[in-house]
Design a protein around this motif. Structure first.
Motif, mmCIF file in Angstrom:
data_model
loop_
_atom_site.group_PDB
_atom_site.id
_atom_site.type_symbol
_atom_site.label_atom_id
_atom_site.label_comp_id
_atom_site.label_asym_id
_atom_site.label_seq_id
_atom_site.Cartn_x
_atom_site.Cartn_y
_atom_site.Cartn_z
ATOM 1 N N ASN A 396 1.000 -1.251 0.016
ATOM 2 C CA ASN A 396 -0.074 0.310 -0.032
ATOM 3 C C ASN A 396 0.796 1.367 0.065
ATOM 4 O OD1 ASN A 396 -1.886 2.143 0.422
ATOM 5 N ND2 ASN A 396 -2.570 1.143 2.324
ATOM 6 N N PRO A 397 1.032 1.894 -1.004
ATOM 7 C CA PRO A 397 1.982 3.192 -1.155
ATOM 8 C C PRO A 397 1.597 4.097 -0.209
ATOM 9 C CG PRO A 397 0.387 2.925 -3.031
ATOM 10 C CD PRO A 397 0.330 1.818 -2.256
ATOM 11 N N ALA A 398 0.301 4.275 0.138
ATOM 12 C CA ALA A 398 -0.091 5.272 1.207
ATOM 13 C C ALA A 398 0.506 5.081 2.333
ATOM 14 C CB ALA A 398 -1.676 5.261 1.368
ATOM 15 N N ARG A 399 1.220 3.752 2.749
ATOM 16 C CA ARG A 399 1.502 3.736 4.155
ATOM 17 C C ARG A 399 2.891 3.031 3.988
ATOM 18 N NH1 ARG A 399 -0.206 3.258 9.248
ATOM 19 N NH2 ARG A 399 0.373 1.251 9.244
ATOM 20 N N VAL A 400 3.418 2.534 3.003
ATOM 21 C CA VAL A 400 4.809 2.000 2.984
ATOM 22 C C VAL A 400 5.337 2.269 1.522
ATOM 23 C CG1 VAL A 400 4.101 -0.154 2.351
ATOM 24 C CG2 VAL A 400 6.371 0.172 3.466
ATOM 25 N N SER A 401 6.757 2.686 1.357
ATOM 26 C CA SER A 401 7.221 2.843 0.113
ATOM 27 C C SER A 401 8.139 1.487 -0.302
ATOM 28 C CB SER A 401 8.269 4.041 0.277
ATOM 29 O OG SER A 401 7.652 5.301 0.624
ATOM 30 N N PHE A 402 8.223 1.341 -1.550
ATOM 31 C CA PHE A 402 9.262 0.192 -2.026
ATOM 32 C C PHE A 402 10.460 0.889 -2.511
ATOM 33 C CE2 PHE A 402 10.908 -2.804 -4.732
ATOM 34 C CZ PHE A 402 10.507 -4.302 -4.045
ATOM 35 N N PHE A 452 9.350 2.225 5.852
ATOM 36 C CA PHE A 452 8.131 2.393 6.737
ATOM 37 C C PHE A 452 8.617 3.573 7.776
ATOM 38 C CE2 PHE A 452 5.628 1.953 10.754
ATOM 39 C CZ PHE A 452 4.234 2.122 10.115
ATOM 40 N N ARG A 453 8.077 4.778 7.482
ATOM 41 C CA ARG A 453 8.383 5.819 8.233
ATOM 42 C C ARG A 453 9.813 6.356 8.180
ATOM 43 N NH1 ARG A 453 5.355 5.308 14.169
ATOM 44 N NH2 ARG A 453 5.439 7.819 13.971
ATOM 45 N N GLY A 454 10.363 6.292 7.152
ATOM 46 C CA GLY A 454 11.727 6.301 6.903
ATOM 47 C C GLY A 454 12.731 5.292 7.171
ATOM 48 N N GLU A 455 12.300 4.204 7.854
ATOM 49 C CA GLU A 455 13.159 3.233 8.526
ATOM 50 C C GLU A 455 13.260 1.824 7.201
ATOM 51 O OE1 GLU A 455 15.051 3.102 10.896
ATOM 52 O OE2 GLU A 455 14.467 5.227 11.449
ATOM 53 N N ARG A 503 22.769 -9.427 8.482
ATOM 54 C CA ARG A 503 23.485 -9.063 9.786
ATOM 55 C C ARG A 503 24.854 -8.873 9.869
ATOM 56 N NH1 ARG A 503 20.391 -12.460 14.353
ATOM 57 N NH2 ARG A 503 21.051 -10.726 15.507
ATOM 58 N N ALA A 504 25.557 -9.367 9.047
ATOM 59 C CA ALA A 504 27.009 -9.220 9.095
ATOM 60 C C ALA A 504 27.419 -7.600 8.707
ATOM 61 C CB ALA A 504 27.634 -10.196 8.204
ATOM 62 N N ILE A 505 26.336 -7.139 8.115
ATOM 63 C CA ILE A 505 26.694 -5.673 7.787
ATOM 64 C C ILE A 505 25.939 -4.772 8.773
ATOM 65 C CG2 ILE A 505 26.021 -3.911 6.126
ATOM 66 C CD1 ILE A 505 26.057 -5.931 3.950
ATOM 67 N N ASP A 506 24.690 -5.199 9.292
ATOM 68 C CA ASP A 506 24.076 -4.559 10.415
ATOM 69 C C ASP A 506 23.097 -5.751 11.148
ATOM 70 O OD1 ASP A 506 22.408 -2.686 11.750
ATOM 71 O OD2 ASP A 506 21.268 -1.851 10.213
ATOM 72 N N ASP A 507 23.732 -5.750 12.333
ATOM 73 C CA ASP A 507 23.216 -6.752 13.162
ATOM 74 C C ASP A 507 21.781 -6.307 13.695
ATOM 75 O OD1 ASP A 507 23.403 -9.166 14.623
ATOM 76 O OD2 ASP A 507 23.608 -8.292 16.413
ATOM 77 N N GLU A 508 21.459 -5.142 13.535
ATOM 78 C CA GLU A 508 20.148 -4.616 13.919
ATOM 79 C C GLU A 508 19.242 -4.404 12.821
ATOM 80 O OE1 GLU A 508 19.226 -4.101 17.429
ATOM 81 O OE2 GLU A 508 21.369 -4.972 17.514
ATOM 82 N N ALA A 509 19.442 -4.893 11.821
ATOM 83 C CA ALA A 509 18.726 -4.838 10.613
ATOM 84 C C ALA A 509 17.349 -5.467 10.798
ATOM 85 C CB ALA A 509 19.445 -5.608 9.422
ATOM 86 N N ALA A 593 1.537 -9.863 10.917
ATOM 87 C CA ALA A 593 2.323 -9.490 11.907
ATOM 88 C C ALA A 593 2.337 -7.966 11.852
ATOM 89 C CB ALA A 593 3.592 -9.993 11.874
ATOM 90 N N ARG A 594 2.051 -7.553 13.026
ATOM 91 C CA ARG A 594 2.111 -5.890 13.081
ATOM 92 C C ARG A 594 3.191 -5.725 13.879
ATOM 93 N NH1 ARG A 594 -3.623 -7.335 13.343
ATOM 94 N NH2 ARG A 594 -2.929 -8.267 15.556
ATOM 95 N N LEU A 595 4.251 -5.239 13.155
ATOM 96 C CA LEU A 595 5.719 -4.942 13.605
ATOM 97 C C LEU A 595 5.768 -3.305 14.451
ATOM 98 C CD1 LEU A 595 7.482 -6.000 10.537
ATOM 99 C CD2 LEU A 595 6.452 -7.552 12.166
ATOM 100 N N ARG A 596 6.394 -3.319 15.273
ATOM 101 C CA ARG A 596 6.849 -2.131 15.985
ATOM 102 C C ARG A 596 8.165 -1.828 16.186
ATOM 103 N NH1 ARG A 596 2.565 -4.358 18.462
ATOM 104 N NH2 ARG A 596 3.930 -5.219 20.091
ATOM 105 N N PHE A 597 8.823 -0.675 15.760
ATOM 106 C CA PHE A 597 10.261 -0.544 15.758
ATOM 107 C C PHE A 597 10.501 1.026 15.827
ATOM 108 C CE2 PHE A 597 9.297 -2.154 11.556
ATOM 109 C CZ PHE A 597 9.472 -0.943 10.924
#
Length: 597
Positions: A396-402, A452-455, A503-509, A593-597
């Motif tokens: 949904n491009p109104a909520r998330v960007s590809f 999503f929200r720039g993340e 995760r080798a590049i970014d363990d918090e990915a 799944a509803r993700l929060r971060f």
């Protein structure tokens, strides 16, 4: 295909015992024919004057015949007192209650699939009389044996290589119990439905209502050592309407008839009397909408969706996305076919299929989803021949960007790369290691980079290899060989390799791995994904009995999954809208799944 004993290439029926000879002198009874193992000690021999009462007649199809049961029991609980008399495509002129004396040849009929022989099939055999003649001598009856919660042993089967010739232990093993009642009349009172009515006028009940019961009336498959022994398939011998039953419905009163065996589900009660169908009131579920700060990611196997399907299928799937799943921000689809569906014409594009589906979502008052996918090579990804099924993303491009990055195609592997201060993909969308032998004749995972929200969030859509070729739970080889599992293990290892690269590049990915993995949470095929805490299986937040998205042979089971990297906190919901119902838009339930971060 129906093959009795060994079928020669010429079509001549061969015996699995010495040349047919009449069993003379001492009268042969049914328990003598059945014996104390699965294979008759009289296989290949002629018998005459076998007494019994007709308990059921199959007057349709290519396997017509009747069951008879001896009114005089012997003292051995291992020997069945029932027997099927095979009359081919001719309806036998007998009726339930006829007392008969039957002669014929004793055979072991092995139901075989294409490419199998009686020697290689994993299915059990049915002891039968063929080339039969009989005489009706009167009228009579036999009582049905009641099957209740304590009747069938909870332990399912002996753990030997081939149980065909093992002495039966009906007090210890469920499969032995059923075999010792092959052809006899069983009765289950006030049964609960645990597998919905299918297209072949069959459903599944349980005689053990408390066995791994889930909250919606089913019985859940929770481990290889617990196959749910109370499950029993039910078909009808009556030429009458068959109930469209859902999981949790009831069959009030008695459901009874002779016990048969089929390659499609194992032991089956051929009901001469079907209990009254009582709806249980099961309703499709609806999940809550995601909050403004939650990214909703779903997976949905849409079962061979293609332009040319009934428009009602598109409409129902769309209603499921909009109303039942509350219009997730990202939907990973499995089993999207090309624009020509199963026609094997070289077409691989699926834009028309996806356009029709997204239009149907708009018509259901949902958002205007966009899609991303990669066309496979023709006939390289398994599934229905010519269909070229693949995984795809709706978003949904109104909520998330590809984040589109060029270079992704059917054969180019995707990798994570450092892009300045952030992690990115070498191509988006891209496929994981498509040349790996693990993906031979199977769908390749699709990776997408979302914002999503720039993340950034990296979503991996999967449809692992099917269970085709695995031996059945009810077969004669125990434990059944799970030959397809090896490929899914290799597939999971390939996906895990990609996760480790990220995760080798970014363990918090933030990584989401989801889709139809075609295996259970307790399976070795899931272990590579979860080992060392690399990914968290969200289904583990539910009690074991509630972890299911598919119903097969009366077992509610978990084939679809959502796993996330440890950096993600998520709320998980399996939304039961299909698998438990006789009327289905797909054979899988979606999950979100509803993700929060």
């Amino acid at each position: 295909m129906r093959v009795t004993s060994l079928l020669a290439a010429t079509g001549v029926l061969l015996s699995i015992a010495p040349a047919a000879t009449a069993v003379a002198q001492q009268q042969v009874r049914i328990h003598d024919i059945q014996g104390i193992t699965r294979v008759s000690p009289l296989a290949g021999q002629q018998v005459t004057g076998v007494p019994g009462v007709v308990t059921g007649v199959r007057g349709f199809g290519q396997a017509r015949g009747f069951w008879l049961q001896d009114a005089e029991l012997d003292a051995d609980p291992r020997t069945s007192e029932g027997l099927f008399v095979f009359t081919g495509d001719q309806t036998p002129p007998v009726a339930v209650g006829d007392v008969v004396a039957v002669g014929g040849r004793v055979v072991e009929y092995y139901p075989v699939a294409s490419g199998e022989t009686p020697e290689t099939t994993p299915n059990q055999s049915v002891t039968e009389l063929t080339e039969a003649t009989w005489q009706v001598t009167g009228k009579g009856g036999v009582p049905a044996e009641a099957v209740g919660p304590e009747t069938v042993p909870a332990e399912y089967a002996p753990q030997d290589a081939n149980i065909d010739k093992l002495d039966l232990e009906p007090q210890r093993f469920a499969l032995d119990y059923y075999e010792s009642r092959e052809g006899t009349v069983l009765r289950v009172d006030d049964a609960r439905v645990v597998g919905p009515t299918d297209a072949h006028r069959a459903l599944w009940i349980t005689s053990k209502p408390e066995q791994n019961a889930n909250g919606r009336g089913g019985t859940t498959y929770t481990g290889y050592d617990d196959a749910n022994a109370g499950r029993l398939k039910v078909e009808s011998l009556a030429d009458a309407p068959f109930p469209a039953a859902n999981v949790g419905d009831g069959l009030r009163g008695s459901t009874e008839g002779p016990l048969d065996y089929s390659q499609f589900g194992g032991y089956v009660l051929e009901a001469a009397r079907l209990g009254e169908h009582v709806p249980g009131g099961l309703q499709p579920e609806t999940t809550r909408p995601q909050g403004s700060d939650e990214l909703a990611v779903a997976t949905y196997n849409v079962e061979n969706l293609a332009t040319g399907n009934d428009p009602a299928k598109f409409a129902r799937l769309a209603e499921g996305v909009v109303d039942r799943l509350a219009a997730p921000d990202v939907v990973a689809l499995e089993e999207v076919q090309d624009n020509s569906g199963p026609t094997d014409d070289g077409v691989v594009a699926a834009d028309e299929t996806l356009r029709e589906f997204t239009d149907a979502i708009v018509a259901a008052d949902g958002p205007r989803y966009l899609w991303r996918q990669i066309d496979p090579q023709n006939n390289a990804d398994g599934g229905q021949p010519g269909g070229n099924i693949r995984v795809a993303f709706l978003y949904n491009p109104a909520r998330v960007s590809f984040v589109d990055r060029p270079g992704g195609d059917a054969t180019t592997p995707v990798h994570p790369v450092a892009d300045g201060s952030r992690l990115a993909l070498s191509a988006s969308p891209g496929r994981i290691d498509p040349a790996n032998e693990a993906w031979r004749d199977s769908r390749k995972p699709l990776v997408g980079e979302f914002l999503f929200r720039g993340e950034p969030v990296f979503v991996v859509a999967n449809h692992f290899a099917s269970k085709g070729g695995d031996q059945p739970l009810h077969g004669r080889f125990q434990p059944p060989a799970r030959v397809s599992e090896e490929q899914r293990v290799r597939q999971a290892q390939a996906v895990r390799g990609f996760v480790d690269e990220v995760r080798a590049i970014d363990d918090e990915a933030r990584i989401v791995v989801l889709g139809d993995l075609n295996d259970y949470g307790f399976s070795p095929a899931l272990a590579p994904l979860t080992g060392g805490g690399a990914l968290v299986p969200l289904a583990d937040s539910l009690p074991p009995a509630e972890r299911y998205s598919y119903v097969y042979e009366g077992n509610s089971q978990q084939l679809d999954h959502i796993l996330v990297s440890p950096a993600i906190t998520a709320e998980y919901d399996v939304v039961h809208i299909n698998a438990e119902f006789a009327d289905q838009a797909s054979d899988h339930d979606p999950q979100v799944a509803r993700l929060r971060f």
